[in-house]
Motif scaffolding. Structure first.
Motif, short mmCIF file in Angstrom:
data_model
loop_
_atom_site.label_atom_id
_atom_site.label_comp_id
_atom_site.label_asym_id
_atom_site.label_seq_id
_atom_site.Cartn_x
_atom_site.Cartn_y
_atom_site.Cartn_z
N GLU A 1 9.14 25.56 -2.77
CA GLU A 1 9.46 24.40 -1.95
C GLU A 1 8.77 23.15 -2.49
N ARG B 1 4.76 34.51 0.47
CA ARG B 1 4.69 33.17 1.08
C ARG B 1 4.21 32.13 0.07
N ARG B 2 3.27 32.51 -0.74
CA ARG B 2 2.74 31.59 -1.75
C ARG B 2 3.84 31.22 -2.75
N HIS C 1 7.05 31.34 -2.17
CA HIS C 1 8.05 30.52 -1.48
C HIS C 1 7.58 29.08 -1.35
N LEU C 2 6.33 28.87 -0.95
CA LEU C 2 5.78 27.52 -0.81
C LEU C 2 5.74 26.81 -2.15
#
Length: 269
Positions: A27, A20-21, A23-24
């Protein structure tokens, strides 16, 4: 066995968080690139706008452009006003058409009503005609009732000058006819009254004849005819035979002879 399971779960959660880190972070990087790209595009467009405005201002076209915008706003406002006026005119035209139809219907109903009441209308016409003949030996007159779109119209005409005297006698004739008609049917207030102002400007002969007509009608139907009149004018009238001049006066007499007279103790200047 329990310790290994706990380690497996911890590693799994760490793996999820790392993903998640990552991916963020991607983004965020992409968003920053888009922002930078937008800022660059805005700078380019702003520079182009400045060049265009400078070009317009240099050739005097900027004021023309602003003036055209102002004229466009005025034209749009006028167009909106015209649309409103057109709608109002359309509504009024529709209402006017309905009103015309309604007036025509009123006139038609009145004509039918006059036909159904022709005997009563003829009675009034004959009474007015007889009164005119009695008042004026050398003049002719008539009483007309006409159905119009605005309602019934009543017209009494007597030949001669359209002065106050003849107009007053036309009013007298209509009053006389109504008095006779209602008295004959046993209706009405039981009296006819005229103020002296009705006879202002009327020849003394017509005044005397009018009083005679009113008195005769009152005697015939058992009613009362009342006239308020100054004594000097009344005494000068040549009343018809059969009218007792003194008996016709109702006591008390009102006088302005001195300070002791008046109406119920009051004097009017």
């Amino acid at each position: 066995m329990a310790v290994r399971r706990f380690d497996d779960v911890a590693r799994f959660h760490k793996s999820v968080i790392d993903n998640r880190r990552t991916h963020l972070s991607e983004e965020i990087d992409e968003t920053e690139r888009q922002i930078k790209k937008g800022e660059d595009r805005f700078a380019v467009l702003d520079a182009e706008r400045s060049e265009i405005l400078q070009l317009l201002e240099g050739h005097g076209a900027l004021e023309d452009f602003v003036g055209l915008q102002r004229r466009l706003a005025d034209a749009e406002a006028e167009a909106a006003s015209l649309r409103d006026r057109f709608q109002s005119a359309t509504v009024l035209a529709s209402e006017g058409t309905e009103l015309t139809i309604e007036r025509a219907s009123i006139k038609q109903r009145l004509q039918l009503d006059h036909q159904n009441r022709h005997e009563r209308l003829n009675e009034a016409i004959l009474l007015v005609g007889a009164a005119i003949k009695k008042l004026y030996e050398d003049r002719k007159g008539k009483f007309e009732v006409e159905a119009t779109e605005n309602g019934p119209e009543f017209r009494i005409t007597i030949q001669g000058d359209r002065g106050g005297g003849i107009s007053s006698m036309e009013i007298f004739c209509l009053d006389y006819a109504l008095f006779c008609i209602w008295s004959k049917r046993g209706k009405g207030p039981g009296f006819l009254i005229h103020d002296s102002h009705l006879f202002d400007g009327v020849d003394a002969r017509q005044v005397a004849r009018a009083i005679g007509l009113g008195a005769a009608a009152a005697r015939e139907y058992g009613q009362q005819y009342i006239v308020t009149m100054n004594s000097d004018i009344y005494d000068s009238l040549k009343l018809e035979d059969g009218i007792d001049r003194e008996a016709a006066i109702i006591e008390p007499r009102l006088s302005d002879r001195d300070e002791t007279t008046g109406l119920f103790g009051f004097r009017f200047d």
